[in-house]
Structure formats: C-alpha cells, structure tokens
Design a protein around this motif. Structure first.
Motif, PDB file in Angstrom:
ATOM      1  N   LYS A 305       0.835  -1.204   0.000  1.00  0.00           N
ATOM      2  CA  LYS A 305       0.000   0.000   0.000  1.00  0.00           C
ATOM      3  C   LYS A 305       0.873   1.258   0.000  1.00  0.00           C
ATOM      4  CE  LYS A 305      -4.102  -1.992   2.232  1.00  0.00           C
ATOM      5  NZ  LYS A 305      -5.073  -1.611   1.185  1.00  0.00           N
ATOM      6  N   LEU A 306       1.939   1.206   0.778  1.00  0.00           N
ATOM      7  CA  LEU A 306       2.859   2.335   0.836  1.00  0.00           C
ATOM      8  C   LEU A 306       3.537   2.547  -0.523  1.00  0.00           C
ATOM      9  CD1 LEU A 306       3.957   4.359   2.929  1.00  0.00           C
ATOM     10  CD2 LEU A 306       5.845   2.776   3.323  1.00  0.00           C
ATOM     11  N   LYS A 307       3.962   1.456  -1.113  1.00  0.00           N
ATOM     12  CA  LYS A 307       4.626   1.543  -2.408  1.00  0.00           C
ATOM     13  C   LYS A 307       3.680   2.084  -3.473  1.00  0.00           C
ATOM     14  CE  LYS A 307       7.466  -1.287  -5.521  1.00  0.00           C
ATOM     15  NZ  LYS A 307       8.000  -2.649  -5.772  1.00  0.00           N
ATOM     16  N   LEU A 387       3.555   7.082   8.079  1.00  0.00           N
ATOM     17  CA  LEU A 387       3.501   6.343   9.330  1.00  0.00           C
ATOM     18  C   LEU A 387       2.776   5.022   9.069  1.00  0.00           C
ATOM     19  CD1 LEU A 387       3.589   5.935  12.439  1.00  0.00           C
ATOM     20  CD2 LEU A 387       1.507   7.313  12.578  1.00  0.00           C
ATOM     21  N   VAL A 388       3.394   3.908   9.491  1.00  0.00           N
ATOM     22  CA  VAL A 388       2.799   2.586   9.345  1.00  0.00           C
ATOM     23  C   VAL A 388       2.541   2.031  10.741  1.00  0.00           C
ATOM     24  CG1 VAL A 388       3.029   0.286   8.359  1.00  0.00           C
ATOM     25  CG2 VAL A 388       4.115   2.244   7.226  1.00  0.00           C
ATOM     26  N   ILE A 414      -0.636   4.353   7.034  1.00  0.00           N
ATOM     27  CA  ILE A 414      -0.998   2.980   6.688  1.00  0.00           C
ATOM     28  C   ILE A 414      -1.398   2.284   7.991  1.00  0.00           C
ATOM     29  CG2 ILE A 414      -0.300   0.847   5.563  1.00  0.00           C
ATOM     30  CD1 ILE A 414      -0.076   3.286   3.736  1.00  0.00           C
ATOM     31  N   ASP A 415      -2.672   1.950   8.117  1.00  0.00           N
ATOM     32  CA  ASP A 415      -3.206   1.348   9.343  1.00  0.00           C
ATOM     33  C   ASP A 415      -3.286  -0.168   9.166  1.00  0.00           C
ATOM     34  OD1 ASP A 415      -4.579   0.587  11.596  1.00  0.00           O
ATOM     35  OD2 ASP A 415      -6.347   1.835  11.233  1.00  0.00           O
ATOM     36  N   GLY A 429      -6.927  15.728   6.886  1.00  0.00           N
ATOM     37  CA  GLY A 429      -5.818  15.907   5.934  1.00  0.00           C
ATOM     38  C   GLY A 429      -4.893  14.735   5.713  1.00  0.00           C
ATOM     39  N   PHE A 430      -5.198  13.577   6.285  1.00  0.00           N
ATOM     40  CA  PHE A 430      -4.346  12.420   6.079  1.00  0.00           C
ATOM     41  C   PHE A 430      -4.731  11.656   4.816  1.00  0.00           C
ATOM     42  CE2 PHE A 430      -3.294  12.986  10.539  1.00  0.00           C
ATOM     43  CZ  PHE A 430      -1.981  12.533  10.620  1.00  0.00           C
ATOM     44  N   ALA A 431      -3.734  11.116   4.131  1.00  0.00           N
ATOM     45  CA  ALA A 431      -3.963  10.064   3.152  1.00  0.00           C
ATOM     46  C   ALA A 431      -3.977   8.761   3.958  1.00  0.00           C
ATOM     47  CB  ALA A 431      -2.876  10.056   2.100  1.00  0.00           C
ATOM     48  N   TYR A 432      -5.107   8.106   3.993  1.00  0.00           N
ATOM     49  CA  TYR A 432      -5.292   6.993   4.939  1.00  0.00           C
ATOM     50  C   TYR A 432      -5.602   5.708   4.192  1.00  0.00           C
ATOM     51  CZ  TYR A 432      -7.427   4.163   8.630  1.00  0.00           C
ATOM     52  OH  TYR A 432      -7.742   3.145   9.508  1.00  0.00           O
TER      53      TYR A 432
END
Length: 436
Positions: A305-307, A387-388, A414-415, A429-432
């Motif tokens: 997801k981060l990538k 942040l993961v 990334i939750d 404002g977060f990309a979640y």
C-alpha cells in the motif's frame, strides 16, 4: 505439594510462578545459568503484565526457587513439568529434541512416584515417547520407580498469561491412570474454586487439542484477511462485514479482525507443525496450508500500500513504524509482521524510524543499527514521509493527530490493524489506507 518446572522460558516461568502463588513449593530449572541467576534476583527477562510482581513475592516467601541442577531439587517432587521449547525444524515440524533430553534426565534422577506433565507443545505421540525414554533410563539404573506421564498443554495468551493461568477457561489433561488424574486435579484445584473447568482425555487427544485450537484461531484470522482483501476490490466495508457475521451465535465475534497477519511463537509454528504431522500420516491438510500461505502474504500488504501511494518510488524516504511486537502487551517479536515490513522498507532504500512500548530492546538485539529506534511515538514520526501502524498498542489508539500533522513531512498513514476512523482522518488531511 512439590513441583518442578524444567524450562524457564515463557510457559515454564508463568507456570512455576503462578503455581507458587497457591502456596506450593516450586523449583524452576533451566540450563541457561545467566537466566537462572537473573531470575534468582527476582528479575524477569520477558515483558508480561503482572509476572514480575508474582516472581518477586514468591521468591521473598521462599516458595519459588531457581536452579540449573535438576537433581538437586527433583527428590520428593509430586509433579515435574516439561516446559522446554519445541522450535520449528527445517520442514516446519516441531523439534522435540529438548523434550526427549529432559525425559532422559528425569529418568536418571527421579526417586519416587512422579507425574511427568508435558506442557511443551508437542506433536501427537511425543508424550508417549517421553514415557518410553524415562523407562529406558530407569532400566539402566535397575530402578523400579513408578511414574505416570500426562499431556497438559498450555493455552496462555501473551499479554494475558498470568490471568489466563489463574482463571483458565479450561485445563486439559491427557492421562492414562486414575492416580495421575487425581494428582493433576489436586494441583489445579485452587484455580477451579468457582467452576471445575478440567477436561480429562486420553494423551493423544490432549496433544491434538492444543494444535487444533491454535489452527482454528489462525484459520479465522486468515479467513477474515481474505474477506478484507476482497472487500477492497468490491467496495465493501470489512468492519461491517465482521459485525454482521459476528452477530451470528454460530460464528461469534472473537478473532474476526482483519489486519496485517498473525505472528508470535504459537500460531505460525503450530499450524506448520500440524501440517507436518499430517504429512507423516499421508494427509495433505489443504485448508491449513492455505491459512499459512494467506498469512504470509498478508504481512506484505502494508508495504504494498505504501509503495502504491508513492508510485513505486520509496528510495530515500523516511518511514515511521509504530509497533514492533507481534501483538500488544508483549515484547515478543517472533514472526512479527512489523519485521517483514521493515525488511521490505530497508530493501527499498527507506530510512526506518520505529517505536514500540515494550519490544525496543528485543528489536535492537535483532536489527542493531539498521533502523532508528525512537524513545516515543512522536519522535518516531518526526520528519516521516509516512507512518505505518503495525501493532494495536492502546497508546496508539488516540494519538494527537494535529501534532502528527505538524511533525510528519507527508501525512500518509498505513493502518495495518484497522484501529482508526477513516472518515475523520481524511477530513483532517491524512492520506489513509487500511486493510479492507
């Protein structure tokens, strides 16, 4: 009663300490002299809520002892617990070498009738093999000493092990003699004052119950992770799917949480050991093979997801990781999903800053200076491109979101445990991203 616990790791230490709370004289034995010296000072080498206080208290009262010499304390013992490790072998099967060696030691040292209780997680047939090895050693001594072997698997949850032992939902004993059953019943009676939750079975069944229980729980987790991955593709909400199916009493609400996979010392090892046992009997276990395969793939999802968010460009980015232990309230990092994600991040050229309330030193010993271990959660997030969250520690559940927005370079979250409110985080404002 007098109790000996051979093996002072997680299970052995909790067993010995909790039994000493009932007034029983307990001697914990281990071959690791440094560990025994450490424990003898009332210090506990693992993080487990409530355990430190119990160890200190019972050392002071003289009920709990630690030694490296089993022969010095085994005389007159009513029950000897075998609680040594059974790590996975190369083929995934449980390595019972230490269990068998302990059995031989018992055979060389017992002086009178003893119940030998196998608390280590062992494949079906191992407890019977323990009895065989003890008999061989007694024969070498030309000694006619009665003993019984029983299977007494543990069902302790890390982070709640003390309360699990003190108020067990069940105590399983596989035995072949009434005398052994009565001894074990007397031993566990203090923990059964409100309701008798002891289950007596044959030995093979008791061994199987342990593996079957962990395999079932692992299956539920992998099932929900499969559902979560499908939910993402069809536009469904895995949280509401969980609520909907959990309301069915035939299913129940526990162990239905999607996330980035299970870890720890039990589920991965026991699922693979059960598969290996089935292989020896010619049964392929297709369901459990899928459970294991799904779980290993699930650990990769936070990294993917981060990538995807950064269009594949992760080089030189700073990534914060909250949570390193495989679950909250423990410092155990065995098979922890966080370690898989960190490995992928490092290979991708990222700089990793991490924080965990308990597992920092454990990770430091494993990873050294490959990552930066922060003193608090906000220090880990400072200057981070993302942040993961990998472990659902309580202190991570309600962070100061505005403070995070202020310290992070990019507000990307990334939750990996689905503990946050998507709508609220997107609004501020977060990309979640979450699982499912």
């Amino acid at each position: 009663m007098k109790i000996i616990v051979i093996g002072s790791g997680y299970v052995g230490l909790v067993t010995g300490a909790c039994l000493s709370e009932t007034g029983i004289d307990v001697c914990c034995v281990d071959t690791d002299a440094a560990k025994i010296a450490f424990l003898g000072q009332g210090k506990v080498p693992i993080y487990e809520p409530g355990l430190q206080e119990i160890v200190e208290r019972n050392i002071r009262t003289g009920r709990l002892h630690f030694t490296t010499d089993v022969s010095a304390c085994i005389g007159g013992a009513d029950v000897v617990f075998i609680a040594v490790g059974t790590p996975p072998d190369q083929d995934g099967s449980a390595d019972t070498h230490s269990v068998i060696e302990v059995a031989r030691t018992i055979g060389r040292t017992i002086t009178g009738y003893t119940v030998v209780a196998v608390k280590s997680t062992v494949p079906v047939g191992t407890t019977q093999q323990v009895g065989t090895e003890i008999r061989k050693e007694l024969h070498k001594r030309n000694a006619s000493i009665e003993f019984d072997v029983v299977s007494n698997p543990e069902f302790l949850k890390e982070g709640r092990a003390v309360s699990d032992f003190m108020t067990p939902d069940r105590v399983v004993v596989g035995a072949e003699s009434t005398r052994a059953e009565r001894t074990m019943e007397l031993l566990y009676k203090p923990f059964m004052m409100t309701r008798n939750r002891m289950l007596f079975t044959d030995i093979a069944t008791a061994e199987m119950i342990k593996y079957a229980a962990n395999a079932m729980l692992a299956t539920r987790i992998s099932f929900m992770n499969e559902m979560a991955n499908l939910c993402e593709r069809v536009g469904a909400d895995i949280d509401n799917v969980r609520r909907g199916i959990g309301a069915d009493p035939r299913i129940g609400a526990k162990f239905l949480y999607a996330g980035c996979g299970y870890g720890g010392s039990c589920f991965p090892k026991d699922v693979r050991a059960l598969i290996a046992t089935a292989d020896r009997f010619g049964y392929p276990m297709p369901l459990l093979r899928a459970v294991d395969r799904i779980n290993e793939a699930q650990k990769e999802i936070p990294f993917r997801k981060l990538k995807d968010h950064f269009d594949g460009h992760l080089e030189n980015r700073t990534i914060a990781v909250w949570g390193l232990s495989f679950k909250p309230d423990t410092d155990d990092i065995r098979e922890a999903p966080a370690l898989v994600v960190i490995e992928r991040l490092l290979k991708a050229g990222c700089r990793v800053k991490a924080y965990d309330p308990a597992a920092t030193e454990t990770v430091r010993k494993k990873l050294g200076d490959k990552i930066l271990l922060a003193d608090d959660m906000y220090a880990a997030a400072e200057g981070a491109d993302s942040l993961v969250v990998m472990t659902e520690w309580r202190q991570f559940r309600h962070p100061d979101w505005l403070r995070l927005l202020g310290v992070m370079r990019h507000p990307v979250l990334i939750d990996g445990r689905n503990i946050y409110d998507r709508g609220m985080l997107i609004r501020i404002g977060f990309a979640y991203y979450r699982i499912g």
